[in-house]
Write an enzyme that holds these catalytic residues in place. Structure first.
Site, PDB file in Angstrom:
ATOM      1  N   LEU A  54       7.648   4.145  19.628  1.00  0.00           N
ATOM      2  CA  LEU A  54       7.909   3.783  21.025  1.00  0.00           C
ATOM      3  C   LEU A  54       6.698   3.087  21.649  1.00  0.00           C
ATOM      4  O   LEU A  54       6.794   1.951  22.103  1.00  0.00           O
ATOM      5  CB  LEU A  54       8.267   5.061  21.791  1.00  0.00           C
ATOM      6  N   HIS A  55       5.591   3.758  21.718  1.00  0.00           N
ATOM      7  CA  HIS A  55       4.291   3.228  22.192  1.00  0.00           C
ATOM      8  C   HIS A  55       4.243   2.845  23.666  1.00  0.00           C
ATOM      9  O   HIS A  55       3.155   2.726  24.231  1.00  0.00           O
ATOM     10  CB  HIS A  55       3.807   2.041  21.356  1.00  0.00           C
ATOM     11  N   CYS A  98      -1.707   6.028   7.602  1.00  0.00           N
ATOM     12  CA  CYS A  98      -0.375   5.441   7.467  1.00  0.00           C
ATOM     13  C   CYS A  98      -0.185   4.307   8.448  1.00  0.00           C
ATOM     14  O   CYS A  98      -0.698   4.332   9.538  1.00  0.00           O
ATOM     15  CB  CYS A  98       0.649   6.510   7.842  1.00  0.00           C
ATOM     16  N   CYS A 134       5.331  -7.734   7.282  1.00  0.00           N
ATOM     17  CA  CYS A 134       6.339  -7.349   8.268  1.00  0.00           C
ATOM     18  C   CYS A 134       6.514  -8.501   9.246  1.00  0.00           C
ATOM     19  O   CYS A 134       5.548  -9.152   9.624  1.00  0.00           O
ATOM     20  CB  CYS A 134       5.903  -6.088   9.022  1.00  0.00           C
ATOM     21  N   CYS A 143       3.309   8.248   1.921  1.00  0.00           N
ATOM     22  CA  CYS A 143       3.682   7.233   2.903  1.00  0.00           C
ATOM     23  C   CYS A 143       3.910   5.944   2.119  1.00  0.00           C
ATOM     24  O   CYS A 143       3.000   5.459   1.445  1.00  0.00           O
ATOM     25  CB  CYS A 143       2.528   7.095   3.894  1.00  0.00           C
ATOM     26  N   CYS A 156      -0.984  -3.861  14.859  1.00  0.00           N
ATOM     27  CA  CYS A 156      -0.743  -3.388  13.493  1.00  0.00           C
ATOM     28  C   CYS A 156      -1.237  -4.427  12.489  1.00  0.00           C
ATOM     29  O   CYS A 156      -0.893  -5.604  12.595  1.00  0.00           O
ATOM     30  CB  CYS A 156       0.755  -3.143  13.317  1.00  0.00           C
ATOM     31  N   ASN A 170      -5.675   3.134  15.231  1.00  0.00           N
ATOM     32  CA  ASN A 170      -6.714   2.791  14.263  1.00  0.00           C
ATOM     33  C   ASN A 170      -7.188   1.372  14.524  1.00  0.00           C
ATOM     34  O   ASN A 170      -6.366   0.496  14.771  1.00  0.00           O
ATOM     35  CB  ASN A 170      -6.146   2.818  12.847  1.00  0.00           C
ATOM     36  N   SER A 186      10.829   5.547   9.645  1.00  0.00           N
ATOM     37  CA  SER A 186      10.220   5.170  10.923  1.00  0.00           C
ATOM     38  C   SER A 186      10.634   3.741  11.252  1.00  0.00           C
ATOM     39  O   SER A 186      10.544   2.860  10.404  1.00  0.00           O
ATOM     40  CB  SER A 186       8.695   5.264  10.785  1.00  0.00           C
ATOM     41  N   CYS A 222       3.991  -6.773  15.710  1.00  0.00           N
ATOM     42  CA  CYS A 222       3.259  -5.897  16.637  1.00  0.00           C
ATOM     43  C   CYS A 222       1.757  -6.212  16.498  1.00  0.00           C
ATOM     44  O   CYS A 222       1.203  -6.132  15.395  1.00  0.00           O
ATOM     45  CB  CYS A 222       3.526  -4.432  16.319  1.00  0.00           C
ATOM     46  N   GLU A 225       0.819  -1.210   0.000  1.00  0.00           N
ATOM     47  CA  GLU A 225       0.000   0.000   0.000  1.00  0.00           C
ATOM     48  C   GLU A 225       0.851   1.259   0.000  1.00  0.00           C
ATOM     49  O   GLU A 225       1.947   1.277   0.562  1.00  0.00           O
ATOM     50  CB  GLU A 225      -0.864   0.037   1.251  1.00  0.00           C
ATOM     51  N   GLY A 280       5.711  -2.632   6.570  1.00  0.00           N
ATOM     52  CA  GLY A 280       7.073  -3.123   6.687  1.00  0.00           C
ATOM     53  C   GLY A 280       7.957  -2.333   7.624  1.00  0.00           C
ATOM     54  O   GLY A 280       7.618  -1.225   8.059  1.00  0.00           O
ATOM     55  N   GLU A 281       9.090  -2.916   7.946  1.00  0.00           N
ATOM     56  CA  GLU A 281      10.070  -2.296   8.836  1.00  0.00           C
ATOM     57  C   GLU A 281      11.289  -1.894   7.989  1.00  0.00           C
ATOM     58  O   GLU A 281      12.065  -2.754   7.557  1.00  0.00           O
ATOM     59  CB  GLU A 281      10.448  -3.299   9.939  1.00  0.00           C
TER      60      GLU A 281
HETATM   61  N1  SAH Z   1       7.647  -0.601  10.882  1.00  0.00           N
HETATM   62  C1  SAH Z   1       7.872   0.772  11.081  1.00  0.00           C
HETATM   63  C2  SAH Z   1       7.218   1.658  10.032  1.00  0.00           C
HETATM   64  C3  SAH Z   1       5.831   1.283   9.573  1.00  0.00           C
HETATM   65  S1  SAH Z   1       4.553   1.437  10.769  1.00  0.00           S
HETATM   66  C4  SAH Z   1       7.429   1.184  12.465  1.00  0.00           C
HETATM   67  O1  SAH Z   1       6.784   0.380  13.148  1.00  0.00           O
HETATM   68  O2  SAH Z   1       7.771   2.279  12.875  1.00  0.00           O
HETATM   69  C5  SAH Z   1       4.308   3.198  10.857  1.00  0.00           C
HETATM   70  C6  SAH Z   1       3.671   3.667  12.140  1.00  0.00           C
HETATM   71  O3  SAH Z   1       2.294   3.238  12.232  1.00  0.00           O
HETATM   72  C7  SAH Z   1       4.365   3.097  13.371  1.00  0.00           C
HETATM   73  O4  SAH Z   1       4.549   4.116  14.319  1.00  0.00           O
HETATM   74  C8  SAH Z   1       3.372   2.070  13.849  1.00  0.00           C
HETATM   75  O5  SAH Z   1       3.533   1.751  15.196  1.00  0.00           O
HETATM   76  C9  SAH Z   1       2.058   2.746  13.531  1.00  0.00           C
HETATM   77  N2  SAH Z   1       0.899   1.864  13.542  1.00  0.00           N
HETATM   78  C10 SAH Z   1       0.833   0.563  13.215  1.00  0.00           C
HETATM   79  N3  SAH Z   1      -0.431   0.102  13.372  1.00  0.00           N
HETATM   80  C11 SAH Z   1      -1.170   1.144  13.796  1.00  0.00           C
HETATM   81  C12 SAH Z   1      -2.545   1.298  14.129  1.00  0.00           C
HETATM   82  N4  SAH Z   1      -3.400   0.274  14.060  1.00  0.00           N
HETATM   83  N5  SAH Z   1      -2.950   2.514  14.519  1.00  0.00           N
HETATM   84  C13 SAH Z   1      -2.089   3.563  14.601  1.00  0.00           C
HETATM   85  N6  SAH Z   1      -0.792   3.481  14.293  1.00  0.00           N
HETATM   86  C14 SAH Z   1      -0.337   2.275  13.899  1.00  0.00           C
HETATM   87 FE1  SF4 Z   2       5.333  -3.337  13.970  1.00  0.00          FE
HETATM   88 FE2  SF4 Z   2       5.824  -1.403  12.133  1.00  0.00          FE
HETATM   89 FE3  SF4 Z   2       5.947  -3.997  11.458  1.00  0.00          FE
HETATM   90 FE4  SF4 Z   2       3.596  -2.904  11.989  1.00  0.00          FE
HETATM   91  S1  SF4 Z   2       4.936  -2.373  10.319  1.00  0.00           S
HETATM   92  S2  SF4 Z   2       4.352  -4.921  12.713  1.00  0.00           S
HETATM   93  S3  SF4 Z   2       4.138  -1.461  13.610  1.00  0.00           S
HETATM   94  S4  SF4 Z   2       7.249  -2.962  12.928  1.00  0.00           S
END
Ligand code: SAH
Ligand code: SF4
Length: 346
Positions: free
Chosen positions: A211-212, A331, A107, A100, A114, A288, A187, A111, A87, A157-158
Site C-alpha cells: 500500500l505505502h 526482500c 519489473c 523470498c 524500489c 531500504n 505480494s 515504483c 535474486e 517482479g510483480e
Molecule cells: N511487486 C510486488 C512484490 C515484490 S516487492 C510488490 O510490490 O508487492 C516486495 C515488497 O518490497 C513490496 O512491499 C515492495 O513495496 C517492497 N519494497 C520495494 N523496494 C523497497 C525498498 N527499497 N525498501 C523497502 N521495501 C521495498
Molecule cells: Fe513496485 Fe514491487 Fe515492481 Fe518493485 S517489484 S517496482 S515495489 S511492483
C-alpha cells in the site's frame, strides 16, 4: 527450452519415453521429495542418469552468493539461461525458515523507491525458474539442518503480472514440494484483476498488498500503477477478496522519512482499513536505501512511533525485521551491490 522444474508429469513421461512407467514416479520423487540431482538418483541405471542430467537442465546458475555473519540469511544472484538475472533470499528465523522468490526478471511497475522498479522490466520467469529458486533454498535449508516451510513472492517482479506461471508454481510448491498453501504469500503492488482472480482460486494462499500510501495523490507518486487502479478500486477488490476468502489480508508499508510516516498518514491508513470487512494487518518496513531514490527510510524511533499511532487508531501493525541489511539481502530489493560485494560461490 523447458528447464528441469518446468516439466509437469506428462512432459517428464515424454522425456522418459521407452523407460518403464515407474521411472516417472522415481524421477519426480527424486526431484521434489529428495531434492536430488538426476545424476544422484542411484536407483536409476547409470546411462539414464547421465541422459537426464543432459535433458533436464537446471534453470539457475549462481553468480554470487552472500550470507550474513551468522548464516541466518543467504542471498543468491542467479543467472538464467539467456543471461537475465534474479535474486532469491533464504531467511532462517527462530521458529521458521522462509524463502523470498522473484517472479519476474525486473519489473514494469516503476515504483521509484524500489531497485527492481528502477531497473525496469526484462522478462517473465517461467514456472520452472520460480520453482527452482524454492528447491535450491530448500536444499540449503536442509544442509543447515532446517526445513523450508514458507515462501513469499516478494523478490523481484510483480507476481500478478505473471499470474499463470506464478500460479502454476504455487500449485507445484503446494502439491509436490509439500509447502502448505497457508505458508505461501503473494505480494502485489495492487493489480486489481490479479486480486480478483486470486479470490476465485481454491488454494488458500496469503495475500499481501503493497500500500505505502493511503491517499491517491501520494500513492500515485510512490506507486504509479495507482493511477490505473486507484485506492477506491483497490479497496473494493480487497474487500471482495476478504468476503470471498475470510482470510487475513496484510498491507505492506515501506516507511519513507517525512513522506508516509506522519500522523496524517497513520490516520488515513486507519480510515482506509476501517472500510474493510475484516481487520487488516500492517507490516511496517523501514525503506531500504537504493541507488536511484534520494529519500532515506524512517529512523528506528519514527518507525516505533508510527506503529504506536496505528495501535492507538485500532490498527494492528508489526515492524518487519530488516533481514540482512549488512548483505543488502532484504526482500524486495534488488541490490545491484551484491554483485560487487557478494563472493562467488564454491
Ligand atoms: N511487486 C510486488 C512484490 C515484490 S516487492 C510488490 O510490490 O508487492 C516486495 C515488497 O518490497 C513490496 O512491499 C515492495 O513495496 C517492497 N519494497 C520495494 N523496494 C523497497 C525498498 N527499497 N525498501 C523497502 N521495501 C521495498
Ligand atoms: Fe513496485 Fe514491487 Fe515492481 Fe518493485 S517489484 S517496482 S515495489 S511492483
Amino acid at each position: 527450452m523447458p528447464t528441469r522444474y518446468d516439466l509437469d508429469r506428462d512432459a517428464l513421461a515424454g522425456v522418459l519415453d521407452g523407460e518403464p512407467r515407474y521411472r516417472v514416479d522415481q524421477v519426480w520423487d527424486g526431484l521434489y521429495r529428495q531434492l536430488a540431482e538426476p545424476g544422484g538418483l542411484t536407483t536409476l541405471p547409470k546411462a539414464l542418469r547421465a541422459r537426464l542430467d543432459n535433458e533436464l537442465p537446471t534453470a539457475l546458475a549462481p553468480v554470487a552468493e552472500a550470507a550474513d555473519r551468522r548464516g541466518d540469511t543467504v542471498k543468491w544472484l542467479f543467472s538464467l539461461a539467456d543471461g537475465a538475472r534474479v535474486e532469491t533470499v533464504l531467511m532462517h528465523y527462530r521458529d521458521r525458515t522462509t524463502v523470498c522468490v522473484s517472479s519476474q526478471a525486473g519489473c514494469a511497475m516503476g515504483c521509484g523507491f524500489c531497485a527492481t522498479g528502477q531497473a525496469g522490466f526484462e522478462r517473465q520467469l517461467s514456472t520452472g525458474e520460480i520453482v527452482e529458486q524454492v528447491v535450491r533454498a530448500a536444499q540449503r535449508a536442509r544442509d543447515d539442518g532446517r526445513r523450508l516451510g514458507n515462501v513469499v513472492f516478494m523478490g523481484m517482479g510483480e507476481p500478478m503480472a505473471n499470474y499463470d506461471r506464478v500460479w502454476a508454481a504455487v500449485q507445484r510448491l503446494h502439491t509436490d514440494l509439500g509447502i502448505s498453501a497457508r505458508h505461501l504469500t503473494i505480494s502485489t503492488v495492487g493489480l486489481v484483476p490479479g486480486i480478483r482472480r486470486l479470490a476465485t482460486e481454491d488454494l488458500p494462499v496469503n495475500l499481501a498488498v503493497s500500500l505505502h500510501a493511503a491517499n491517491d495523490d501520494l500513492r500515485n507518486e510512490l506507486v504509479p500503477i495507482n493511477k490505473r487502479y486507484p485506492l477506491s478500486v483497490l479497496m473494493a477488490a480487497c474487500a471482495d477478496y476478504l468476503r470471498a476468502k475470510g482470510r487475513r489480508l496484510s498491507f505492506e508499508w515501506a516507511l519513507i522519512d517525512g513522506t508516509n510516516d506522519r500522523p496524517s498518514d497513520a490516520r488515513e491508513l486507519a480510515e482506509l482499513a476501517r472500510t474493510l470487512p475484516l481487520p487488516a494487518h500492517v507490516n511496517l518496513i523501514p525503506l531500504n536505501p537504493t541507488p536511484g531514490y534520494p529519500t532515506r527510510g524512517t529512523p528506528r524511533d519514527g518507525v516505533d512511533r508510527f506503529r504506536h499511532w496505528l495501535a492507538d487508531l485500532g490498527v494492528n501493525a508489526t515492524i518487519r525485521r530488516n533481514r540482512g541489511t549488512d548483505i543488502d539481502a532484504a526482500c524486495g530489493q534488488l541490490a545491484a551491490r551484491v554483485e560487487l560485494r557478494g563472493r562467488a560461490p564454491g
